[in-house]
Scaffold this motif. Structure first.
Motif, PDB file in Angstrom:
ATOM      1  N   ARG A 163      14.997 -21.529   8.404  1.00 57.25           N
ATOM      2  CA  ARG A 163      15.574 -20.280   8.905  1.00 57.25           C
ATOM      3  C   ARG A 163      16.792 -19.863   8.070  1.00 57.25           C
ATOM      4  NH1 ARG A 163      14.868 -22.559  14.093  1.00 57.25           N
ATOM      5  NH2 ARG A 163      17.111 -23.006  14.164  1.00 57.25           N
ATOM      6  N   GLU A 164      17.659 -20.836   7.753  1.00 55.51           N
ATOM      7  CA  GLU A 164      18.850 -20.544   6.979  1.00 55.51           C
ATOM      8  C   GLU A 164      18.489 -20.071   5.565  1.00 55.51           C
ATOM      9  OE1 GLU A 164      22.938 -20.176   6.104  1.00 55.51           O
ATOM     10  OE2 GLU A 164      21.812 -20.327   7.990  1.00 55.51           O
ATOM     11  N   THR A 165      17.458 -20.702   5.005  1.00 51.83           N
ATOM     12  CA  THR A 165      17.010 -20.291   3.673  1.00 51.83           C
ATOM     13  C   THR A 165      16.494 -18.859   3.692  1.00 51.83           C
ATOM     14  OG1 THR A 165      16.411 -22.579   3.150  1.00 51.83           O
ATOM     15  CG2 THR A 165      15.490 -20.859   1.743  1.00 51.83           C
ATOM     16  N   ARG A 166      15.724 -18.516   4.721  1.00 48.85           N
ATOM     17  CA  ARG A 166      15.229 -17.147   4.861  1.00 48.85           C
ATOM     18  C   ARG A 166      16.408 -16.153   4.945  1.00 48.85           C
ATOM     19  NH1 ARG A 166       9.952 -16.194   6.098  1.00 48.85           N
ATOM     20  NH2 ARG A 166       8.653 -17.973   6.705  1.00 48.85           N
ATOM     21  N   ARG A 167      17.410 -16.514   5.732  1.00 51.01           N
ATOM     22  CA  ARG A 167      18.567 -15.642   5.906  1.00 51.01           C
ATOM     23  C   ARG A 167      19.296 -15.430   4.569  1.00 51.01           C
ATOM     24  NH1 ARG A 167      23.887 -15.918   6.734  1.00 51.01           N
ATOM     25  NH2 ARG A 167      23.918 -18.177   6.558  1.00 51.01           N
ATOM     26  N   ALA A 190      -8.865   7.031  -2.981  1.00 52.89           N
ATOM     27  CA  ALA A 190      -7.718   6.372  -2.358  1.00 52.89           C
ATOM     28  C   ALA A 190      -7.643   4.918  -2.785  1.00 52.89           C
ATOM     29  CB  ALA A 190      -7.823   6.472  -0.839  1.00 52.89           C
ATOM     30  N   CYS A 191      -6.434   4.433  -2.926  1.00 55.86           N
ATOM     31  CA  CYS A 191      -6.249   3.041  -3.307  1.00 55.86           C
ATOM     32  C   CYS A 191      -6.589   2.143  -2.136  1.00 55.86           C
ATOM     33  CB  CYS A 191      -4.792   2.805  -3.711  1.00 55.86           C
ATOM     34  SG  CYS A 191      -4.336   3.705  -5.211  1.00 55.86           S
ATOM     35  N   ALA A 192      -7.143   0.981  -2.434  1.00 58.34           N
ATOM     36  CA  ALA A 192      -7.490   0.027  -1.380  1.00 58.34           C
ATOM     37  C   ALA A 192      -6.224  -0.546  -0.782  1.00 58.34           C
ATOM     38  CB  ALA A 192      -8.362  -1.083  -1.954  1.00 58.34           C
ATOM     39  N   ASP A 193      -6.299  -0.892   0.511  1.00 61.64           N
ATOM     40  CA  ASP A 193      -5.151  -1.476   1.195  1.00 61.64           C
ATOM     41  C   ASP A 193      -4.825  -2.826   0.565  1.00 61.64           C
ATOM     42  OD1 ASP A 193      -3.231  -2.290   2.867  1.00 61.64           O
ATOM     43  OD2 ASP A 193      -4.396  -2.186   4.717  1.00 61.64           O
ATOM     44  N   ALA A 194      -3.588  -2.953   0.138  1.00 60.61           N
ATOM     45  CA  ALA A 194      -3.189  -4.187  -0.537  1.00 60.61           C
ATOM     46  C   ALA A 194      -3.025  -5.344   0.429  1.00 60.61           C
ATOM     47  CB  ALA A 194      -1.879  -3.960  -1.288  1.00 60.61           C
ATOM     48  N   GLY A 195      -3.017  -5.038   1.750  1.00 58.43           N
ATOM     49  CA  GLY A 195      -2.886  -6.106   2.730  1.00 58.43           C
ATOM     50  C   GLY A 195      -1.441  -6.523   2.906  1.00 58.43           C
ATOM     51  N   PRO A 196      -1.187  -7.446   3.815  1.00 57.64           N
ATOM     52  CA  PRO A 196       0.190  -7.870   4.080  1.00 57.64           C
ATOM     53  C   PRO A 196       0.811  -8.583   2.889  1.00 57.64           C
ATOM     54  CG  PRO A 196      -1.385  -9.316   5.172  1.00 57.64           C
ATOM     55  CD  PRO A 196      -2.177  -8.171   4.629  1.00 57.64           C
ATOM     56  N   VAL A 197       2.114  -8.431   2.781  1.00 54.92           N
ATOM     57  CA  VAL A 197       2.851  -9.096   1.706  1.00 54.92           C
ATOM     58  C   VAL A 197       2.894 -10.592   1.998  1.00 54.92           C
ATOM     59  CG1 VAL A 197       5.063  -9.275   0.527  1.00 54.92           C
ATOM     60  CG2 VAL A 197       4.253  -7.041   1.343  1.00 54.92           C
ATOM     61  N   PRO A 198       2.518 -11.443   1.048  1.00 57.44           N
ATOM     62  CA  PRO A 198       2.508 -12.891   1.302  1.00 57.44           C
ATOM     63  C   PRO A 198       3.896 -13.418   1.637  1.00 57.44           C
ATOM     64  CG  PRO A 198       2.215 -12.417  -1.045  1.00 57.44           C
ATOM     65  CD  PRO A 198       2.091 -11.116  -0.330  1.00 57.44           C
ATOM     66  N   ASP A 199       3.938 -14.364   2.544  1.00 57.34           N
ATOM     67  CA  ASP A 199       5.209 -14.973   2.945  1.00 57.34           C
ATOM     68  C   ASP A 199       5.718 -15.849   1.810  1.00 57.34           C
ATOM     69  OD1 ASP A 199       7.310 -16.258   4.114  1.00 57.34           O
ATOM     70  OD2 ASP A 199       6.265 -16.772   5.959  1.00 57.34           O
ATOM     71  N   LEU A 200       6.978 -15.643   1.466  1.00 57.22           N
ATOM     72  CA  LEU A 200       7.584 -16.412   0.377  1.00 57.22           C
ATOM     73  C   LEU A 200       7.596 -17.904   0.704  1.00 57.22           C
ATOM     74  CD1 LEU A 200       9.093 -16.233  -2.343  1.00 57.22           C
ATOM     75  CD2 LEU A 200      11.227 -16.010  -1.044  1.00 57.22           C
ATOM     76  N   PHE A 201       7.671 -18.246   1.989  1.00 54.27           N
ATOM     77  CA  PHE A 201       7.761 -19.640   2.420  1.00 54.27           C
ATOM     78  C   PHE A 201       6.483 -20.082   3.148  1.00 54.27           C
ATOM     79  CE2 PHE A 201      12.094 -18.035   2.165  1.00 54.27           C
ATOM     80  CZ  PHE A 201      12.681 -18.984   1.350  1.00 54.27           C
ATOM     81  N   ASP A 202       5.336 -19.577   2.708  1.00 59.31           N
ATOM     82  CA  ASP A 202       4.075 -19.886   3.374  1.00 59.31           C
ATOM     83  C   ASP A 202       3.775 -21.386   3.334  1.00 59.31           C
ATOM     84  OD1 ASP A 202       1.565 -18.946   4.629  1.00 59.31           O
ATOM     85  OD2 ASP A 202       0.667 -19.789   2.814  1.00 59.31           O
ATOM     86  N   ALA A 203       3.960 -22.022   2.182  1.00 55.24           N
ATOM     87  CA  ALA A 203       3.666 -23.454   2.065  1.00 55.24           C
ATOM     88  C   ALA A 203       4.585 -24.267   2.971  1.00 55.24           C
ATOM     89  CB  ALA A 203       3.812 -23.903   0.611  1.00 55.24           C
TER      90      ALA A 203
END
Length: 250
Positions: free
Chosen positions: A51-55, A2-15
């Protein structure tokens, strides 16, 4: 394995989120001081902008997905339109215009044999049993053609009960053998006409070298077909002019 869990998708706006949280923490920990309200306003404005950028990014992703789906559908429709423009709606083989164009393009750089066939007494079938039975006979004939012709061949319906088979790089003798195999396939096919009669076809064959054209080759093959009809039908005849041309090919 089985493939290893890739984990959560990184947030595009984490920084940006980290910067926002750091600013909030600094503002909350700092004693009231001149400029504190301005920092608070700046934090609020930054948060709103984030928030607007995310939208907008979500909307852009959706628009891109919809655009890709529309583009795929457009390509499918274009392929369907091209197919309908070039193929006979009943049988699915090339229509008259398409087979003429295909043959002329092949003649530009190679020799070619042309087989023209006509279903014998087809009018009697239509008049006696109706057009639906006539359509079934046409479909049965096409099935015979497709089962026998080589993979390089092109089949076209040039009239109600008349078909053309183009055979690239086939000599006169080879094309006559193919025509005879087609004739036998139709003769032996179970069309199940109400009166139990057989269905047969007559054939005319023509060979021409590179540089020929559909009209000339078809005319000679059609003449040979007419001779086969006059001789009693269910026969293959080859145009003498084509044989003469073949004998002089180096």
């Amino acid at each position: 394995m089985a493939c290893a869990d890739a984990g959560p998708v990184p947030d595009l706006f984490d920084a940006e989120n980290q910067a926002l949280q750091a600013a909030k923490s600094a503002h909350a920990a700092a004693a009231p001081a001149p400029g504190g309200e301005a920092l608070a306003d700046l934090i609020v404005a930054y948060e709103r902008l984030l928030r607007e950028t995310r939208r907008l990014v979500r909307r852009s992703d959706k628009a891109e997905l919809e655009m890709n789906q529309l583009n795929t559908r457009l390509q499918d429709l274009a392929a369907e339109l091209e197919h309908r423009a070039n193929h006979d709606p009943l049988t699915g083989v090339l229509n008259r215009a398409a087979i003429i164009d295909r043959v002329n393009r092949m003649f530009a750089h190679q020799d070619l044999a042309l087989i023209v066939l006509d279903i014998d007494h087809f009018k009697r079938i239509n008049d006696s049993f109706g057009h639906p039975m006539g359509d079934r006979v046409i479909l049965g004939v096409v099935a015979c053609l497709q089962a026998v012709v080589p993979a390089s061949a092109h089949v076209g319906r040039v009239g109600g009960e008349e078909f053309t088979v183009a055979l690239p790089r086939h000599s006169g003798a080879e094309s006559e053998q193919v025509a005879q195999a087609l004739r036998r396939a139709i003769e032996n096919h179970a069309f199940n006409l109400p009166d139990g009669s057989r269905v047969t076809a007559s054939f005319g064959v023509c060979w021409a070298g590179a540089g020929g054209d559909f009209d000339s080759a078809y005319g000679l093959a059609d003449e040979a077909l007419f001779i086969a009809k006059r001789a009693g039908r269910n026969q293959v005849r080859q145009a003498a002019a084509c044989l003469h041309a073949a004998e002089h090919v180096v």
